[in-house]
Design an enzyme around this catalytic site. Structure first.
Site, mmCIF file in Angstrom:
data_model
loop_
_atom_site.group_PDB
_atom_site.id
_atom_site.type_symbol
_atom_site.label_atom_id
_atom_site.label_comp_id
_atom_site.label_asym_id
_atom_site.label_seq_id
_atom_site.Cartn_x
_atom_site.Cartn_y
_atom_site.Cartn_z
ATOM 1 N N GLU A 20 39.044 2.963 56.369
ATOM 2 C CA GLU A 20 40.234 2.702 55.564
ATOM 3 C C GLU A 20 41.452 2.486 56.459
ATOM 4 O O GLU A 20 41.462 2.908 57.633
ATOM 5 C CB GLU A 20 40.475 3.891 54.622
ATOM 6 C CG GLU A 20 41.723 3.831 53.764
ATOM 7 C CD GLU A 20 41.769 2.627 52.832
ATOM 8 O OE1 GLU A 20 41.847 1.489 53.351
ATOM 9 O OE2 GLU A 20 41.758 2.820 51.607
ATOM 10 N N ARG A 21 42.444 1.813 55.943
ATOM 11 C CA ARG A 21 43.734 1.725 56.631
ATOM 12 C C ARG A 21 44.211 3.138 56.955
ATOM 13 O O ARG A 21 44.109 4.048 56.138
ATOM 14 C CB ARG A 21 44.749 1.034 55.718
ATOM 15 C CG ARG A 21 46.169 1.054 56.251
ATOM 16 C CD ARG A 21 47.143 0.581 55.184
ATOM 17 N NE ARG A 21 48.514 0.808 55.603
ATOM 18 C CZ ARG A 21 49.563 0.668 54.808
ATOM 19 N NH1 ARG A 21 49.392 0.320 53.538
ATOM 20 N NH2 ARG A 21 50.777 0.895 55.265
ATOM 21 N N HIS A 22 44.738 3.343 58.153
ATOM 22 C CA HIS A 22 45.223 4.658 58.582
ATOM 23 C C HIS A 22 46.637 4.867 58.045
ATOM 24 O O HIS A 22 47.555 4.122 58.386
ATOM 25 C CB HIS A 22 45.216 4.743 60.109
ATOM 26 C CG HIS A 22 45.280 6.137 60.638
ATOM 27 N ND1 HIS A 22 46.287 7.017 60.289
ATOM 28 C CD2 HIS A 22 44.461 6.814 61.494
ATOM 29 C CE1 HIS A 22 46.087 8.167 60.908
ATOM 30 N NE2 HIS A 22 44.975 8.074 61.628
ATOM 31 N N THR B 193 44.704 9.353 51.983
ATOM 32 C CA THR B 193 43.505 9.738 52.712
ATOM 33 C C THR B 193 43.402 9.054 54.061
ATOM 34 O O THR B 193 43.363 9.702 55.093
ATOM 35 C CB THR B 193 42.248 9.415 51.880
ATOM 36 O OG1 THR B 193 42.473 9.789 50.533
ATOM 37 C CG2 THR B 193 41.054 10.173 52.415
ATOM 38 N N ARG C 168 33.620 -1.078 46.912
ATOM 39 C CA ARG C 168 34.500 0.037 47.270
ATOM 40 C C ARG C 168 33.803 1.341 46.910
ATOM 41 O O ARG C 168 33.151 1.452 45.870
ATOM 42 C CB ARG C 168 35.827 -0.044 46.522
ATOM 43 C CG ARG C 168 36.796 1.056 46.960
ATOM 44 C CD ARG C 168 38.090 1.024 46.188
ATOM 45 N NE ARG C 168 38.865 2.229 46.481
ATOM 46 C CZ ARG C 168 39.913 2.616 45.786
ATOM 47 N NH1 ARG C 168 40.326 1.898 44.757
ATOM 48 N NH2 ARG C 168 40.553 3.722 46.107
ATOM 49 N N HIS C 169 33.928 2.332 47.774
ATOM 50 C CA HIS C 169 33.296 3.632 47.546
ATOM 51 C C HIS C 169 33.705 4.222 46.193
ATOM 52 O O HIS C 169 34.752 3.892 45.628
ATOM 53 C CB HIS C 169 33.662 4.614 48.665
ATOM 54 C CG HIS C 169 35.125 4.939 48.728
ATOM 55 N ND1 HIS C 169 35.741 5.825 47.868
ATOM 56 C CD2 HIS C 169 36.106 4.486 49.552
ATOM 57 C CE1 HIS C 169 37.024 5.919 48.155
ATOM 58 N NE2 HIS C 169 37.277 5.108 49.172
ATOM 59 N N GLY C 170 32.876 5.130 45.686
ATOM 60 C CA GLY C 170 33.208 5.829 44.454
ATOM 61 C C GLY C 170 34.396 6.760 44.637
ATOM 62 O O GLY C 170 34.870 6.988 45.754
ATOM 63 N N GLU C 171 34.870 7.302 43.537
ATOM 64 C CA GLU C 171 36.041 8.187 43.579
ATOM 65 C C GLU C 171 35.830 9.335 44.563
ATOM 66 O O GLU C 171 34.800 10.002 44.552
ATOM 67 C CB GLU C 171 36.305 8.768 42.190
ATOM 68 C CG GLU C 171 37.519 9.692 42.149
ATOM 69 C CD GLU C 171 37.600 10.484 40.864
ATOM 70 O OE1 GLU C 171 38.517 10.219 40.065
ATOM 71 O OE2 GLU C 171 36.729 11.375 40.655
ATOM 72 N N SER C 172 36.825 9.563 45.410
ATOM 73 C CA SER C 172 36.783 10.673 46.366
ATOM 74 C C SER C 172 37.625 11.835 45.850
ATOM 75 O O SER C 172 38.393 11.695 44.886
ATOM 76 C CB SER C 172 37.316 10.223 47.728
ATOM 77 O OG SER C 172 38.726 10.023 47.660
ATOM 78 N N VAL C 173 37.489 12.969 46.519
ATOM 79 C CA VAL C 173 38.308 14.134 46.183
ATOM 80 C C VAL C 173 39.787 13.797 46.315
ATOM 81 O O VAL C 173 40.613 14.210 45.498
ATOM 82 C CB VAL C 173 37.932 15.323 47.090
ATOM 83 C CG1 VAL C 173 38.883 16.485 46.877
ATOM 84 C CG2 VAL C 173 36.489 15.753 46.835
#
Length: 235
Positions: free
Chosen positions: A87-89, A21, A8-13
């Site tokens: 990602e799920r919309h 998101t 899983r990607h790192g923490e996003s804004v």
């Protein structure tokens, strides 16, 4: 035998701000970049040698992929970016603060939107017109999705792009998103619609599967555990 590692990607804004998101294209935070470097080192220490990397069309996952590959010293690996790994919309919830949505819609309704396998969020009026989706038929672009619908979107990519490599004995790396990876785990482990509610993948976390020649799971585990709150478990 072949190995699959999913990250899983790192923490996003958006994770940092506790907002929904989905398909919004938000950046990684400094913490998110650090998480990507850390998980890359974890994967390197485990000794994986990949043949291909798969990621979404969203920059938080793409950048995490590049950082991981840099740590692995495998930047030349073939990479495929696909909207099917997005990602799920989250539909009209996109951009809203999670605490605010609880106040507006109620705790029970928000929990159902987030955790139910079949519940749909409020839909957007129009689907995305971003240039990155120009090759995706308009009718295929969601205005909001349940996890079940996101799973159906993911399946063709899994079956056509990832499974053949695994069957050929080639290790594969997927870097994607919380709900996308939950959907993939559901498929791989044949988890029920009800039990998937309890499955989580943290920011900057890697899971691995070792498959037999018939794609039977021989071994599975977690390589790295990120630190996050319940509010950061999606997007």
């Amino acid at each position: 035998m072949a190995n699959l590692v999913i990250v899983r990607h790192g923490e996003s804004v958006a994770n940092q701000l506790k907002t929904y998101t989905g398909w919004s294209d938000v950046a990684l935070t400094a913490k998110g970049r650090q998480q990507a470097h850390q998980v890359g080192r974890q994967i390197k220490d485990a000794g994986f040698q990949f043949s291909h990397v798969h990621t979404s069309l969203l920059k938080r996952a793409i950048l995490t992929s590049y950082i991981v590959l840099e740590e692995l010293d495998q930047l030349a690996l073939p990479m495929t970016k696909s909207w099917r790994l997005n990602e799920r919309h989250y539909g009209a919830l996109r951009g809203l603060n999670k605490d605010t949505t609880r106040t507006i819609f109620g705790v029970h309704q928000v929990a159902r939107w987030r955790r139910s396998y079949t519940a749909l969020p409020p839909l957007l009026i129009r689907s995305s017109t971003a240039r990155r989706y120009r090759l995706v038929p308009r009718k295929s672009r969601p205005r909001g999705e349940s996890l079940a619908q996101a799973t159906q979107r993911l399946l063709p990519y899994w079956q056509d792009q990832v499974v053949p490599g695994l069957l050929a004995g080639q290790d594969q790396l997927i870097v994607a998103h919380g709900s996308t990876l939950r959907a993939l785990i559901k498929v791989i482990e044949q988890i029920s619609d009800q039990a998937i509610d309890g499955v989580e993948v943290a920011n900057g976390e890697a899971l691995y599967y070792q498959f037999g020649t018939d794609l039977t799971v021989l071994k599975k585990g977690r390589l790295a555990l990120g630190s996050e709150t319940d509010e950061e478990k999606e997007n």
